[in-house]
Design an enzyme around this catalytic site. Sequence first.
Site, PDB file in Angstrom:
ATOM      1  N   LYS A 201     -11.167  -1.667   5.740  1.00  0.00           N
ATOM      2  CA  LYS A 201     -10.050  -1.347   6.620  1.00  0.00           C
ATOM      3  C   LYS A 201     -10.610  -0.875   7.966  1.00  0.00           C
ATOM      4  O   LYS A 201     -11.550  -0.071   8.006  1.00  0.00           O
ATOM      5  CB  LYS A 201      -9.211  -0.249   5.971  1.00  0.00           C
TER       6      LYS A 201
ATOM      7  N   THR B  16      -4.206   6.268   1.542  1.00  0.00           N
ATOM      8  CA  THR B  16      -4.549   7.664   1.825  1.00  0.00           C
ATOM      9  C   THR B  16      -5.302   8.272   0.648  1.00  0.00           C
ATOM     10  O   THR B  16      -5.064   9.418   0.250  1.00  0.00           O
ATOM     11  CB  THR B  16      -3.296   8.509   2.174  1.00  0.00           C
TER      12      THR B  16
ATOM     13  N   GLU C  50       0.870  -1.176   0.000  1.00  0.00           N
ATOM     14  CA  GLU C  50       0.000   0.000   0.000  1.00  0.00           C
ATOM     15  C   GLU C  50       0.909   1.229   0.000  1.00  0.00           C
ATOM     16  O   GLU C  50       1.527   1.541   1.015  1.00  0.00           O
ATOM     17  CB  GLU C  50      -0.910   0.024   1.230  1.00  0.00           C
TER      18      GLU C  50
ATOM     19  N   ARG D  49       1.162  10.234   0.441  1.00  0.00           N
ATOM     20  CA  ARG D  49       1.608  11.240   1.409  1.00  0.00           C
ATOM     21  C   ARG D  49       2.889  11.934   0.973  1.00  0.00           C
ATOM     22  O   ARG D  49       3.483  12.680   1.746  1.00  0.00           O
ATOM     23  CB  ARG D  49       1.817  10.594   2.782  1.00  0.00           C
TER      24      ARG D  49
END
Length: 219
Positions: free
Chosen positions: A139, A79, A51, A55
């Site tokens: 998640k 994200t 993943e 960011r």
Amino acid sequence: MTSEHEELLENLTARDVLRVSPVIPVVVIDRVEDAVPLARALYAGGIGIIEMTLRSEAALGAIAAIAANVPEVVIGAGTVLIREDALRSVDAGSRFLVSPGSPRGLLDAARALPVPLLAGVSTATEAMTVAEGGSTEMKFFPAESSGGTSALGALAGPLPHLTFCPTGGITPQNAVDYLALPNVVCVGGSWLTPRSLVQAGDWASIEELARSASALSSA
């Protein structure tokens, strides 16, 4: 790659994503040139999924590099906050998407995309909202500060059809407790790819961390 693995990548579902490895490395990368050796080190240690969080400015380039050069690794984007994040990630080569939350706009947009979304939830209401849209894999975030294994275990009673990847505060020590839960298949963790090792290009140490993580198993 075997033809079976190629078929998996072409028809990847959320369930497939959760079952690639017991740990999904949650990666923040600063340099695109580190992406391929990082992915190869993880794969050599038995971890076949990443993943890559959005960011850093290098994230999309890193996703593209891994998708093109290490196709045996299932690369996804984390994200993911809005529809535009999702579109850019898919264009870069992401095979799945991960969001820290489950806003309705993102859930609606994800249904039109060719890759699965693991939407973030931390309450029963959020989990039920995601499930209403047809997603039974999600998640659980932030795991430790949202009640940890006690909270997830409690959700298994009224919502036995849902499966989670807890992320947030997961360590090599508590990962085993999460993986022992009936509604957890894998966990997400950042301990496999500490920034210090990535920046130093210490791929051997990352491979060893991956090997230890790949030895974890669910109940």
